[in-house]
Design a protein around this motif. Structure first.
Motif, PDB file in Angstrom:
ATOM      1  N   PHE A 146      58.654 -70.385 145.923  1.00  0.00           N
ATOM      2  CA  PHE A 146      57.247 -70.053 146.139  1.00  0.00           C
ATOM      3  C   PHE A 146      56.671 -70.907 147.259  1.00  0.00           C
ATOM      4  O   PHE A 146      55.888 -70.423 148.088  1.00  0.00           O
ATOM      5  CB  PHE A 146      56.462 -70.262 144.846  1.00  0.00           C
ATOM      6  CG  PHE A 146      55.030 -69.836 144.938  1.00  0.00           C
ATOM      7  CD1 PHE A 146      54.676 -68.516 144.756  1.00  0.00           C
ATOM      8  CD2 PHE A 146      54.020 -70.758 145.214  1.00  0.00           C
ATOM      9  CE1 PHE A 146      53.349 -68.109 144.836  1.00  0.00           C
ATOM     10  CE2 PHE A 146      52.697 -70.359 145.307  1.00  0.00           C
ATOM     11  CZ  PHE A 146      52.361 -69.032 145.117  1.00  0.00           C
ATOM     12  N   TYR A 147      57.049 -72.192 147.275  1.00  0.00           N
ATOM     13  CA  TYR A 147      56.623 -73.081 148.355  1.00  0.00           C
ATOM     14  C   TYR A 147      57.715 -73.255 149.402  1.00  0.00           C
ATOM     15  O   TYR A 147      57.417 -73.505 150.572  1.00  0.00           O
ATOM     16  CB  TYR A 147      56.261 -74.455 147.785  1.00  0.00           C
ATOM     17  CG  TYR A 147      55.073 -74.434 146.859  1.00  0.00           C
ATOM     18  CD1 TYR A 147      53.786 -74.273 147.343  1.00  0.00           C
ATOM     19  CD2 TYR A 147      55.243 -74.566 145.484  1.00  0.00           C
ATOM     20  CE1 TYR A 147      52.696 -74.244 146.503  1.00  0.00           C
ATOM     21  CE2 TYR A 147      54.159 -74.544 144.623  1.00  0.00           C
ATOM     22  CZ  TYR A 147      52.886 -74.382 145.127  1.00  0.00           C
ATOM     23  OH  TYR A 147      51.818 -74.356 144.276  1.00  0.00           O
ATOM     24  N   GLY A 148      58.962 -73.170 148.993  1.00  0.00           N
ATOM     25  CA  GLY A 148      60.061 -73.438 149.922  1.00  0.00           C
ATOM     26  C   GLY A 148      60.244 -72.364 150.968  1.00  0.00           C
ATOM     27  O   GLY A 148      60.610 -72.670 152.113  1.00  0.00           O
ATOM     28  N   ALA A 149      60.001 -71.099 150.613  1.00  0.00           N
ATOM     29  CA  ALA A 149      60.201 -70.020 151.584  1.00  0.00           C
ATOM     30  C   ALA A 149      59.283 -70.164 152.801  1.00  0.00           C
ATOM     31  O   ALA A 149      59.747 -70.055 153.946  1.00  0.00           O
ATOM     32  CB  ALA A 149      60.002 -68.662 150.907  1.00  0.00           C
ATOM     33  N   PRO A 150      57.965 -70.412 152.624  1.00  0.00           N
ATOM     34  CA  PRO A 150      57.130 -70.638 153.817  1.00  0.00           C
ATOM     35  C   PRO A 150      57.568 -71.857 154.624  1.00  0.00           C
ATOM     36  O   PRO A 150      57.501 -71.841 155.854  1.00  0.00           O
ATOM     37  CB  PRO A 150      55.727 -70.841 153.227  1.00  0.00           C
ATOM     38  CG  PRO A 150      55.764 -70.181 151.905  1.00  0.00           C
ATOM     39  CD  PRO A 150      57.149 -70.368 151.391  1.00  0.00           C
ATOM     40  N   VAL A 151      58.021 -72.917 153.943  1.00  0.00           N
ATOM     41  CA  VAL A 151      58.482 -74.100 154.662  1.00  0.00           C
ATOM     42  C   VAL A 151      59.706 -73.772 155.501  1.00  0.00           C
ATOM     43  O   VAL A 151      59.805 -74.164 156.677  1.00  0.00           O
ATOM     44  CB  VAL A 151      58.787 -75.237 153.667  1.00  0.00           C
ATOM     45  CG1 VAL A 151      59.497 -76.387 154.375  1.00  0.00           C
ATOM     46  CG2 VAL A 151      57.500 -75.739 153.025  1.00  0.00           C
ATOM     47  N   LEU A 152      60.661 -73.058 154.929  1.00  0.00           N
ATOM     48  CA  LEU A 152      61.874 -72.710 155.660  1.00  0.00           C
ATOM     49  C   LEU A 152      61.558 -71.802 156.845  1.00  0.00           C
ATOM     50  O   LEU A 152      62.124 -71.969 157.940  1.00  0.00           O
ATOM     51  CB  LEU A 152      62.868 -72.033 154.719  1.00  0.00           C
ATOM     52  CG  LEU A 152      63.486 -72.929 153.637  1.00  0.00           C
ATOM     53  CD1 LEU A 152      64.336 -72.099 152.685  1.00  0.00           C
ATOM     54  CD2 LEU A 152      64.313 -74.038 154.258  1.00  0.00           C
ATOM     55  N   ALA A 153      60.666 -70.836 156.641  1.00  0.00           N
ATOM     56  CA  ALA A 153      60.296 -69.944 157.742  1.00  0.00           C
ATOM     57  C   ALA A 153      59.603 -70.710 158.870  1.00  0.00           C
ATOM     58  O   ALA A 153      59.905 -70.503 160.055  1.00  0.00           O
ATOM     59  CB  ALA A 153      59.394 -68.826 157.223  1.00  0.00           C
ATOM     60  N   SER A 154      58.691 -71.602 158.505  1.00  0.00           N
ATOM     61  CA  SER A 154      57.986 -72.393 159.518  1.00  0.00           C
ATOM     62  C   SER A 154      58.940 -73.328 160.237  1.00  0.00           C
ATOM     63  O   SER A 154      58.843 -73.514 161.458  1.00  0.00           O
ATOM     64  CB  SER A 154      56.869 -73.198 158.850  1.00  0.00           C
ATOM     65  OG  SER A 154      55.950 -72.352 158.205  1.00  0.00           O
ATOM     66  N   LEU A 155      59.875 -73.934 159.497  1.00  0.00           N
ATOM     67  CA  LEU A 155      60.829 -74.846 160.117  1.00  0.00           C
ATOM     68  C   LEU A 155      61.734 -74.102 161.092  1.00  0.00           C
ATOM     69  O   LEU A 155      62.027 -74.605 162.185  1.00  0.00           O
ATOM     70  CB  LEU A 155      61.651 -75.535 159.035  1.00  0.00           C
ATOM     71  CG  LEU A 155      62.660 -76.583 159.521  1.00  0.00           C
ATOM     72  CD1 LEU A 155      61.946 -77.724 160.232  1.00  0.00           C
ATOM     73  CD2 LEU A 155      63.472 -77.121 158.338  1.00  0.00           C
TER      74      LEU A 155
END
Length: 269
Positions: free
Chosen positions: A165-174
């Motif tokens: 839920f939080y990791g997917a946006p982080v991975l996409a942004s990274l």
């Protein structure tokens, strides 16, 4: 008598002479290039702050807005550096020389800091993958937002937890930020420019990538440690304290990144 007067006059002249500056004044053309670069960089920072505020203000209370605000600020900072590079004309010296060895992006980034950032990026990926495997849905059915564990015959659910839920946006942004910073470093290294401004811009790009890495790493370790401390399972608190050095390292890198984006020469020192 004549020698005494000469000595006194020399002493007075020595005392009243203004001290020489260790930095010679820049030529008018170089000063104009430096101003254009500075204004463009500050414009990128201002746009990044405005974009981050606009994204964070639309947060629904779950923290997603902050996750998108961080890369918005970092990418705007990168855009400001590239704008300054584009607005700065190449040097117009009557005679210019260039080496036969092609310039590479890795030659203009700080090696120790870059290795630290790569290690932190790998740590972030490892933590997000592990958190995604351990995550559970919350009471609203949102996958990957909490952590459930059975301790002493009782099932506990704690959150927020850095699952998908939080990791997917982080991975996409990274991923997006890494691609943008890598392309920017390559462009800066190959474009004609003076050596020191090229290194300053490369350092600012490196710091922007460091912000995209260290800030979510700090948030991930903080969320994970807080959730683990909320469990009554044996060993959960020990696992939480293991994350503390990682969080401190991420906080230090985040501070350096912000300082360097604003003033690359301060980061060089």
């Amino acid at each position: 008598m004549h020698d005494t007067d000469t000595t006194a006059a020399t002493a007075v002249s020595t005392r009243t002479a203004p001290p020489l500056s260790p930095f010679p004044p820049l030529p008018p053309e170089a000063a104009a290039r430096a101003r254009a670069d500075l204004y463009a960089r500050w414009a990128g920072l201002a746009a990044g702050a405005a974009a981050a505020w606009a994204v964070a203000s639309r947060d629904d209370g779950l923290g997603i807005g902050i996750l998108y605000a961080i890369p918005a600020f970092g990418l705007c900072a990168v855009a400001g550096v590239l704008l300054g590079d584009a607005l700065t004309p190449p040097p117009r010296d009557p005679i210019r020389s260039a080496g036969l060895t092609p310039r590479r992006a890795r030659d203009y980034v700080p090696p120790r800091t870059t290795r630290l950032l790569i290690a932190q990026a790998l740590t972030l990926l490892t933590l997000l993958i592990a958190a995604a495997v351990m995550a559970s849905p919350d009471d609203q059915g949102r996958a990957g937002r909490t952590l459930s564990a059975t301790c002493q015959g009782m099932t506990q659910t704690v959150g927020p937890w850095p699952g998908l839920f939080y990791g997917a946006p982080v991975l996409a942004s990274l991923a997006l930020g890494t691609a943008a910073c890598a392309w920017s470093l390559r462009r800066i290294a190959r474009r004609p420019s003076e050596e020191q401004p090229r290194r300053d811009r490369a350092l600012a790009i490196t710091a922007a990538w460091g912000l995209l890495v260290s800030t979510p790493l700090l948030g991930t370790t903080t969320f994970a440690a807080g959730a683990l401390l909320g469990l009554d399972c044996v060993g959960a608190s020990g696992s939480a304290w293991i994350l503390v050095p990682v969080a401190l390292s991420a906080a230090s890198t985040m501070t350096w990144s912000l300082t360097t984006i604003v003033a690359p020469r301060a980061g060089r020192r």
